[in-house]
Every structure is written in structure tokens, then in C-alpha cells.
Design an enzyme around this catalytic site. Structure first.
Site, mmCIF file in Angstrom:
data_model
loop_
_atom_site.group_PDB
_atom_site.id
_atom_site.type_symbol
_atom_site.label_atom_id
_atom_site.label_comp_id
_atom_site.label_asym_id
_atom_site.label_seq_id
_atom_site.Cartn_x
_atom_site.Cartn_y
_atom_site.Cartn_z
ATOM 1 C CG HIS A 161 -0.181 -0.006 2.524
ATOM 2 N ND1 HIS A 161 0.197 1.130 3.187
ATOM 3 C CD2 HIS A 161 0.273 -1.041 3.282
ATOM 4 C CE1 HIS A 161 0.837 0.820 4.292
ATOM 5 N NE2 HIS A 161 0.907 -0.500 4.377
ATOM 6 C CG ASP A 162 -0.539 4.268 1.327
ATOM 7 O OD1 ASP A 162 -1.299 5.159 0.912
ATOM 8 O OD2 ASP A 162 -0.892 3.400 2.147
ATOM 9 N N GLY B 255 4.922 -0.993 2.886
ATOM 10 C CA GLY B 255 4.108 0.189 2.637
ATOM 11 C C GLY B 255 4.909 1.482 2.576
#
Length: 263
Positions: free
Chosen positions: A126-127, A144
Site C-alpha cells: 500500500h501507498d 508500505g
């Protein structure tokens, strides 16, 4: 008379949501699943048994190979629901069983640039932000909020800790454990990863002039071999070396480091 566009081809065993946006020339292979809110650009080929879900945009002329799972819900325990995004650029090769997650918080995103090679079983969490013309070799894993700048190479079976940044044209050896930032232009390897010199081959392939490479070698010695603190090494590099584009990019990267750089 208008130009004839390429025909979109969907295998009869594939499941494609009626609200999915498929541009001209998209191919979807057998048993693949493409869910609502997905957009796929012209000429992209989706192989067999691929799953693409979430608020995911895939650019033009990408190739997504067997078993990849693209846009599935973040694995971050902080996820509380809401809409987050995955944006993938053009001309990317996403090989077998790659997994890529969107952002965690409402409105956040994971972003992949153009012309990247993401090899089998790699994971992008994520991200993350991945630039252009990078290579993630087999089983490379990004935690992340990782940033990978243009033309960096991550070796197979390497793991990159959350919030780490890897600079342009850096190369990470296979099976490495990356827990701090990797400045641009250098080679690192190990567990944890340590700097081992200038990425000379990568810089030559990128047409860096010999004079620029010589300056970067001097910068490497100041930063990694002088025994100075990072703050002092930055100041000494600014004082002793001319402000060429590569030196300026290196200094900017070092000044923004929050996790510190590899040893």
C-alpha cells in the site's frame, strides 16, 4: 472516414463487470476476473487467471501475466474501509503472480510509472510510489510507503522496509534486507544492505558522462568512506564538488532522508 480501432477481446470464461472500462484493443485471458471501477487502457493484455479489482487504473500497452492479483485490498491493519486507489502507467510488464495493493487511507493511492518490469511473485504494498523504467526481480517485496525512483533495480528475494526510499539508478543485490534509504547511483547488498560502490554499469548504460561518474565516485567516498556523520558529509560534498545535475540530485535525496541511509 474514421480510422478502425482495435477490437477488444474477452475470453468466454473471463468474468468482466459490465461497468468496467476497457479501451480499444484490450485482451482478457481465460478465467480472469475484472471487477467494477477498474479502467484498462488501449492495447493492454491481461493473461489467464488474473484478478483486477478495487479502484484500479491500468495504462496502455501493459502486459499482465498469469495469476497476478492487482488492486486487492490493502494488507495494512490500519485500513478502516473507504475508497483508495491504484494507478498503473503505460508499457509495464507485470509477471506471474505479482500482487499490488492500493493505498490505505481514504483518497490515498499506490502509483506505478511507465516502462517497468515487475517479475514473478513480486509484491508492492500500500501507498508505494514506483517511478519509471525500474526492475523488481523475482520475489522482490516492497513494504508500505516505499519510494522507488526511476531506473532503480531491486534484486530477487530482497525485502524493502516500510517508508524506505531507493534513489534513481541505485541497484540492490539479491536477497538483501533494506531498512534505510539507498541514495541514487550506488550499489548495495547484504543483510542489512550496505553500500559497495558506484553503479558504474548502470550509469554507463544511462549515458552519464565520465566526468559525472568521477564526481559521483568522489561523493561516494565522502559519504560512505570518510567516517563523517551524514550531516557533515553533505556539507563537505557541497563544499568540495561542483553542483552538477547528478550531485545536486544526490544532495537533495540525502537531505530529505528521514530513516537515515545505509551504512
Amino acid at each position: 472516414m474514421g480510422l478502425e480501432t482495435e477490437k477488444t477481446m474477452i475470453h468466454p470464461t473471463a468474468i468482466v463487470h459490465p461497468d468496467t472500462e476497457l479501451d480499444s484493443g484490450v485482451e482478457v485471458g481465460p478465467y480472469s476476473i475484472i471487477e467494477k471501477n477498474v479502467r484498462i487502457g488501449a492495447g493492454t493484455r491481461v493473461g489467464a487467471r488474473v484478478t483486477i479489482e478495487g479502484h484500479t487504473t491500468v495504462g496502455e500497452y501493459c502486459e499482465i501475466f498469469t495469476g497476478a492479483v492487482i488492486g486487492s485490498m490493502t494488507q495494512d491493519k490500519k485500513y478502516k474501509g473507504g475508497k483508495s486507489f491504484l494507478i498503473i502507467g503505460n508499457n509495464n510488464k507485470i509477471r506471474e503472480y505479482v500482487t499490488i495493493n492500493p493505498g490505505t487511507e481514504e483518497g490515498t493511492e499506490t502509483r506505478i510509472g511507465n516502462d517497468n518490469l515487475i517479475m514473478a511473485y513480486a509484491h508492492i504494498a500500500h501507498d508505494c510510489v514506483v517511478g519509471n523504467q525500474t526492475i523488481l526481480a523475482n520475489n522482490a517485496t516492497l513494504g508500505g510507503h516505499v519510494l522507488i525512483e526511476d531506473r532503480a533495480v531491486i534484486g530477487g528475494l530482497s525485502a524493502v522496509h516500510q517508508f524506505v526510499r531507493i534513489g534513481s539508478l541505485a541497484i540492490v543485490g539479491g536477497c538483501s534486507k533494506v531498512v534505510q534509504d539507498i541514495p541514487p547511483y550506488f550499489m548495495v547488498d547484504g543483510h542489512p544492505a550496505k553500500a559497495y560502490g558506484l553503479n558504474t554499469v548502470g550509469l554507463e548504460r544511462a549515458d552519464f558522462p565520465a566526468e559525472e561518474r568521477a564526481l559521483l565516485k568522489k561523493a561516494y567516498k565522502i559519504i560512505f568512506r570518510s567516517g563523517l556523520s551524514l550531516k557533515t558529509a553533505i556539507r563537505r560534498t557541497e563544499e568540495e564538488l561542483p553542483k552538477t545535475p547528478a550531485i545536486l540530485a544526490l544532495l537533495e535525496f540525502l537531505k530529505k532522508s528521514e530513516r537515515g541511509i545505509c551504512k
